[in-house]
Design a protein around this motif. Sequence first.
Motif, short mmCIF file in Angstrom:
data_model
loop_
_atom_site.label_atom_id
_atom_site.label_comp_id
_atom_site.label_asym_id
_atom_site.label_seq_id
_atom_site.Cartn_x
_atom_site.Cartn_y
_atom_site.Cartn_z
N LEU A 1 -3.38 -6.91 2.56
CA LEU A 1 -3.29 -5.94 1.47
C LEU A 1 -1.91 -5.29 1.37
N GLN B 1 -11.69 -5.44 -1.06
CA GLN B 1 -10.43 -4.80 -0.69
C GLN B 1 -10.68 -3.46 0.00
N SER C 1 -2.46 1.82 -3.83
CA SER C 1 -3.64 1.81 -4.70
C SER C 1 -4.69 2.77 -4.15
N ASP D 1 0.20 -5.72 -0.73
CA ASP D 1 0.55 -5.43 -2.13
C ASP D 1 -0.29 -4.30 -2.72
N GLN D 2 -1.13 -3.66 -1.89
CA GLN D 2 -2.01 -2.61 -2.41
C GLN D 2 -1.83 -1.28 -1.67
N GLU E 1 -9.32 1.82 -7.51
CA GLU E 1 -8.56 0.72 -8.10
C GLU E 1 -8.75 -0.59 -7.34
N LEU E 2 -9.52 -0.55 -6.26
CA LEU E 2 -9.70 -1.71 -5.39
C LEU E 2 -11.11 -2.28 -5.53
#
Length: 248
Positions: free
Chosen positions: A131, A146, A137, A133-134, A141-142
């Motif tokens: 994760l 996730q 977040s 790239d998150q 939003e997941l």
Amino acid sequence: MSDDDFLRVTDVSKWYGEEQVLHDVSFEMDRGDVTVLIGPSGSGKSTMLRCVNRLAEAQEGSILLDGEEVLSPDLDVDELRREVGMVFQGFNLFAHLTAVGNVALGPRRVLGLSETEARERAEDQLERVGLADQLDSYPAELSGGQQQRVGIARALAMEPKLMLFDEPTSALDPELIGEVLEVMHGLVDEGMTMLVVTHEMSFARAVADEIVFLDDGRVVERGPPEQLFERPEEERTGRFLERIASHD
């Protein structure tokens, strides 16, 4: 049973009021082992898991973790939970914190890391579960998968010596289960010591050093996956596995 088992559960019994939910449960694990608890709903699997980190209190028996008695009234329970990570069915993330904020919270507040150190550790663990790239977040939003991976990263950020997984995929849509199991496979490959409650039999068969089959709070049978899946010694074990297989 050797004297140097990393986790040794001996004759653990637990009651809720007058109902006995665990009956003399015993098993042991070495460091780096993966033990999977299986059984029908209500068989005591999750209760047994929770007794290991004192979220549930066993009234009888012994749980030795790295030579220390978990059930001792003198035990520092906060210290125990720093050393034993737990991933629940529900994600239990703080909605107002980002993924990296959720993961950094424990290292900062419990371990006393600086904000910079805690964030670096959180970023490392989120990358570990795929994760990277998150980071910024928020939970809303997941996806569920996730969010559960954030939950795993949060537990790993405390650098536990034992990880407990309580049906970590049961709240997920079927297409999201694989991404969580993939992360767990990675932890197995890294040598993480794991005690897992799951209904994912293919995962259990692939990763477990030992499977413990519980029914009605009792250990019916335990052994390596190939024994339980291919040559169960107890009729009850065979019936359970056949029924699970028919629903897959």
